[in-house]
Design a protein around this motif. Structure first.
Motif, PDB file in Angstrom:
ATOM      1  N   PRO A  54       0.801  -1.239   0.000  1.00 51.99           N
ATOM      2  CA  PRO A  54       0.000   0.000   0.000  1.00 51.99           C
ATOM      3  C   PRO A  54       0.827   1.281   0.000  1.00 51.99           C
ATOM      4  CG  PRO A  54      -0.924  -1.595   1.536  1.00 51.99           C
ATOM      5  CD  PRO A  54       0.375  -2.171   1.059  1.00 51.99           C
ATOM      6  N   GLN A  55       1.881   1.349   0.818  1.00 42.24           N
ATOM      7  CA  GLN A  55       2.689   2.568   0.877  1.00 42.24           C
ATOM      8  C   GLN A  55       3.423   2.821  -0.431  1.00 42.24           C
ATOM      9  OE1 GLN A  55       4.474   1.509   4.960  1.00 42.24           O
ATOM     10  NE2 GLN A  55       4.936   3.693   4.753  1.00 42.24           N
ATOM     11  N   ILE A  56       3.916   1.754  -1.034  1.00 41.34           N
ATOM     12  CA  ILE A  56       4.681   1.904  -2.272  1.00 41.34           C
ATOM     13  C   ILE A  56       3.761   2.249  -3.433  1.00 41.34           C
ATOM     14  CG2 ILE A  56       6.231   0.715  -3.891  1.00 41.34           C
ATOM     15  CD1 ILE A  56       7.263  -0.888  -1.468  1.00 41.34           C
ATOM     16  N   ALA A  57       2.586   1.621  -3.475  1.00 42.60           N
ATOM     17  CA  ALA A  57       1.602   1.951  -4.511  1.00 42.60           C
ATOM     18  C   ALA A  57       1.144   3.398  -4.369  1.00 42.60           C
ATOM     19  CB  ALA A  57       0.408   1.001  -4.410  1.00 42.60           C
ATOM     20  N   ALA A  58       0.960   3.858  -3.125  1.00 48.35           N
ATOM     21  CA  ALA A  58       0.543   5.246  -2.895  1.00 48.35           C
ATOM     22  C   ALA A  58       1.635   6.224  -3.323  1.00 48.35           C
ATOM     23  CB  ALA A  58       0.205   5.446  -1.417  1.00 48.35           C
ATOM     24  N   LEU A  73      12.400   4.632   1.644  1.00 44.96           N
ATOM     25  CA  LEU A  73      13.432   3.759   2.209  1.00 44.96           C
ATOM     26  C   LEU A  73      12.731   2.458   2.572  1.00 44.96           C
ATOM     27  CD1 LEU A  73      16.350   3.361   3.205  1.00 44.96           C
ATOM     28  CD2 LEU A  73      15.611   4.254   5.426  1.00 44.96           C
ATOM     29  N   ILE A  74      12.980   1.414   1.768  1.00 43.89           N
ATOM     30  CA  ILE A  74      12.306   0.128   1.952  1.00 43.89           C
ATOM     31  C   ILE A  74      13.220  -0.770   2.774  1.00 43.89           C
ATOM     32  CG2 ILE A  74      11.176  -1.791   0.774  1.00 43.89           C
ATOM     33  CD1 ILE A  74      10.963   0.019  -1.709  1.00 43.89           C
ATOM     34  N   VAL A  75      12.771  -1.091   3.978  1.00 42.67           N
ATOM     35  CA  VAL A  75      13.605  -1.781   4.961  1.00 42.67           C
ATOM     36  C   VAL A  75      13.006  -3.146   5.286  1.00 42.67           C
ATOM     37  CG1 VAL A  75      14.644  -1.619   7.258  1.00 42.67           C
ATOM     38  CG2 VAL A  75      14.141   0.468   5.959  1.00 42.67           C
ATOM     39  N   GLY A  76      13.858  -4.139   5.471  1.00 41.95           N
ATOM     40  CA  GLY A  76      13.377  -5.452   5.868  1.00 41.95           C
ATOM     41  C   GLY A  76      14.466  -6.490   5.768  1.00 41.95           C
ATOM     42  N   GLU A 109      15.168  12.478   6.718  1.00 44.74           N
ATOM     43  CA  GLU A 109      14.327  13.611   6.317  1.00 44.74           C
ATOM     44  C   GLU A 109      13.707  13.432   4.940  1.00 44.74           C
ATOM     45  OE1 GLU A 109      14.574  18.476   5.740  1.00 44.74           O
ATOM     46  OE2 GLU A 109      16.205  17.398   6.741  1.00 44.74           O
ATOM     47  N   MET A 110      14.445  12.842   4.002  1.00 47.47           N
ATOM     48  CA  MET A 110      13.980  12.807   2.615  1.00 47.47           C
ATOM     49  C   MET A 110      13.109  11.607   2.276  1.00 47.47           C
ATOM     50  SD  MET A 110      17.531  11.690   0.658  1.00 47.47           S
ATOM     51  CE  MET A 110      16.918  11.275  -0.969  1.00 47.47           C
ATOM     52  N   THR A 111      13.092  10.570   3.136  1.00 45.73           N
ATOM     53  CA  THR A 111      12.380   9.347   2.782  1.00 45.73           C
ATOM     54  C   THR A 111      11.224   9.036   3.723  1.00 45.73           C
ATOM     55  OG1 THR A 111      13.797   7.895   4.122  1.00 45.73           O
ATOM     56  CG2 THR A 111      14.494   8.320   1.847  1.00 45.73           C
ATOM     57  N   GLU A 112      10.267   8.336   3.159  1.00 44.62           N
ATOM     58  CA  GLU A 112       9.226   7.684   3.955  1.00 44.62           C
ATOM     59  C   GLU A 112       9.676   6.242   4.148  1.00 44.62           C
ATOM     60  OE1 GLU A 112       4.595   6.151   3.485  1.00 44.62           O
ATOM     61  OE2 GLU A 112       5.443   7.570   2.037  1.00 44.62           O
TER      62      GLU A 112
END
Length: 228
Positions: free
Chosen positions: A50-54, A80-83, A201-204
């Motif tokens: 959902p977050q990436i599609a948004a 920033l995709i973390v996992g 600051e720059m990433t969700e």
């Protein structure tokens, strides 16, 4: 010989020019062109988180119309995709790129892993190799996928290199997709405070969880998912 052939064709009621013309080529879509650059395993990738599609929707809507009316990448936020390993971070990142192309966004993009970035920019005596130019290409491209950030061996040189890349994109609000296995504390230790501060600051932040899909299924089905 050519004149004689044209005369024969004309006598038979055929247009020599039309006969000699090659058949028109089928237009190639931007998505098809991108799939030639995307690794085979991710050519059917879907951004179904959902977050990436948004994020993809937001970037597409913010694009400025180009000469043909199609939107182009404009200033925008980054992810920033973390996992942990094997949770689908790279799959989702390439899926986001494919989603933008599917929506008709004119997109010039680059993708690299952290390790490949260092190899690509390492000073070399090879003729024609210009590491500074390579860095500027990555820093300035409208969309960058930086995969496995923090996974490569670090040094003062790699830390400075990463800082210059991230700082340019931070200052110019250029959308960036970043994946990493490292939690926040380790990311700061590995990359340094300057890089970690700008990323914050720059990433969700998008957190992916779950087991390592590669261990569960050695023959991953990612590449067989349907295209958009």
């Amino acid at each position: 010989m050519t004149d004689r052939l044209e005369a024969i064709l004309t006598a038979r009621g055929l247009d020599p020019a039309a006969t000699a013309a090659p058949p028109p080529e089928e237009p190639v879509s931007a998505l098809e062109l991108a799939d030639r650059r995307i690794p085979a395993r991710y050519r059917g990738a879907l951004a179904d988180h959902p977050q990436i599609a948004a994020w993809a929707t937001q970037i597409a809507r913010a694009g400025r119309p180009g000469p043909a009316g199609a939107p182009g990448i404009s200033e925008g936020g980054s992810l920033l995709i973390v996992g942990p390993t094997g949770t689908g971070k790279t799959h989702q990142a390439y899926g986001a790129i494919r989603t933008l192309l599917h929506r008709g966004v004119r997109l010039r993009w680059e993708a690299t892993t952290s390790a490949d970035l260092h190899a690509r920019l390492r000073p070399s005596s090879r003729t024609g190799h210009d590491s500074e130019r390579e860095l500027q290409t990555l820093a300035r491209c409208p969309l960058l996928l930086l995969d496995d950030l923090g996974a490569a061996k670090t040094s003062e040189w790699t830390e400075e290199l990463t800082y210059r890349l991230i700082n340019h994109r931070y200052e110019h609000l250029l959308p960036t997709l970043i994946t990493t296995n490292l939690p926040t504390a380790e990311l700061r230790t590995t990359l340094g405070d300057r890089v970690a501060s700008r990323l914050a600051e720059m990433t969700e932040r998008v957190i992916l969880t779950g087991p390592d899909r590669r261990r569960e299924d050695p023959v991953s089905t990612d590449r067989y998912r349907p295209s958009l």
